[in-house]
Design a protein around this motif. Structure first.
Motif, PDB file in Angstrom:
ATOM      1  N   LYS A 146      30.145  62.316  -4.538  1.00 52.16           N
ATOM      2  CA  LYS A 146      30.420  62.900  -5.845  1.00 52.16           C
ATOM      3  C   LYS A 146      29.269  63.803  -6.280  1.00 52.16           C
ATOM      4  CE  LYS A 146      33.015  58.784  -7.327  1.00 52.16           C
ATOM      5  NZ  LYS A 146      33.062  57.663  -8.305  1.00 52.16           N
ATOM      6  N   LEU A 147      28.058  63.463  -5.834  1.00 49.74           N
ATOM      7  CA  LEU A 147      26.859  64.187  -6.229  1.00 49.74           C
ATOM      8  C   LEU A 147      26.155  64.774  -5.004  1.00 49.74           C
ATOM      9  CD1 LEU A 147      25.445  61.530  -8.714  1.00 49.74           C
ATOM     10  CD2 LEU A 147      26.405  63.735  -9.366  1.00 49.74           C
ATOM     11  N   PHE A 179      26.066  59.910  -3.189  1.00 45.91           N
ATOM     12  CA  PHE A 179      24.990  60.853  -3.518  1.00 45.91           C
ATOM     13  C   PHE A 179      24.362  61.344  -2.215  1.00 45.91           C
ATOM     14  CE2 PHE A 179      21.025  61.465  -6.453  1.00 45.91           C
ATOM     15  CZ  PHE A 179      21.145  62.833  -6.279  1.00 45.91           C
ATOM     16  N   SER A 214      27.711  68.064  -9.362  1.00 38.60           N
ATOM     17  CA  SER A 214      28.543  66.890  -9.606  1.00 38.60           C
ATOM     18  C   SER A 214      30.002  67.307  -9.544  1.00 38.60           C
ATOM     19  CB  SER A 214      28.232  66.286 -10.984  1.00 38.60           C
ATOM     20  OG  SER A 214      29.086  65.188 -11.259  1.00 38.60           O
ATOM     21  N   HIS A 215      30.752  66.708  -8.611  1.00 42.47           N
ATOM     22  CA  HIS A 215      32.167  67.043  -8.413  1.00 42.47           C
ATOM     23  C   HIS A 215      32.352  68.548  -8.214  1.00 42.47           C
ATOM     24  CE1 HIS A 215      33.484  62.960  -9.373  1.00 42.47           C
ATOM     25  NE2 HIS A 215      32.628  62.974 -10.369  1.00 42.47           N
TER      26      HIS A 215
END
Length: 258
Positions: A146-147, A179, A214-215
């Protein structure tokens, strides 16, 4: 401190094998050869003055090195600073003997600077070297992470070399399933700099640049896109990057399942 984790034999091997360190070592060692050879022809007054200045230079460099080894977070930055001041002291000492010798050493250091460069930290940790195309694909098409924290660097930037150890070691501490850490070499892909709004001009001090996605969307970067702040941003350290991007909080969120 991170630099204490480096084994002495690894540092010795680097000094012997890397042209940058080896040439500097030979240049500094040559001073003792020149000093010994010149001793018989120097007047007692110059010899006495030179000896006093050598003691002062050695003490000053020792104090400076002790201060830097406590303050600096990695060996790359420490070695860079110590070599810089060691060259200044050497030029000052040779000026007492003969200014022609000073000019020769200035030329030698200039040649070393032109034809060699300080080696960057070679390990990547858990970070991945990626191309701009791969990064765009990861951000637009989605990935398991996601990151993404991405370091945009250049192998020819002294600032990137000084901080080259920070990002790989951060990746070991903070990377997880959601991450990921990536590295884009702008020296190989200069067109990516314009796409991500990064100036390659040395006067702008935007190398290295770190962007947190992020996303697929940028949420923060360092240094920020602020022309007024050029050249005034903080030194890159692991502690600074961790605090700036709130990596501890992001890790806690991951552990807690948020």
């Amino acid at each position: 401190m991170e630099k204490k984790q480096t084994k002495p034999m690894e540092l010795l091997n680097e000094v012997v094998t890397e042209p940058y360190h080896l040439l500097h070592f030979l240049a500094f060692f040559s001073y003792f050869v020149v000093r010994t050879s010149a001793a018989p022809i120097l007047s007692p007054h110059i010899t006495s003055r030179l000896f006093l200045r050598e003691i002062q230079a050695a003490l000053a460099l020792g104090v400076f090195a002790a201060f830097k080894i406590v303050r600096e977070e990695n060996w790359e930055a420490f070695i860079s600073d110590v070599l810089f001041f060691a060259k200044i002291f050497l030029l000052a000492l040779t000026l007492i003997m003969d200014y022609h010798l000073t000019l020769w050493y200035a030329v030698i250091f200039a040649v070393i600077y032109i034809f060699t460069q300080q080696p960057a930290f070679k390990k990547l940790g858990t970070a991945s070297k990626i191309t701009p195309l791969q990064l765009e694909s990861l951000l637009t098409e989605g990935s398991t992470s996601k990151l993404w924290l991405v370091e945009f660097r250049s192998s020819y930037s002294p600032a990137c070399i000084r901080s080259s150890r920070c990002f790989p070691e951060l990746s070991i501490t903070y990377s997880n399933k959601s991450f990921s850490f990536g590295i884009v070499d702008l020296g190989l892909f200069p067109n990516a700099a314009e796409y991500f709004g990064i100036s390659l001009s040395g006067s702008m001090s935007q190398l290295p640049t770190y962007i947190l996605f992020s996303h697929g969307s940028e949420v923060s970067r360092y240094p920020e896109l602020d022309a007024e702040s050029k050249g005034s941003h903080s030194p890159i350290t692991k502690r600074f990057l961790s605090q700036y991007f709130k990596l501890d909080l992001l890790l806690l969120d991951y552990i807690n399942g948020k």
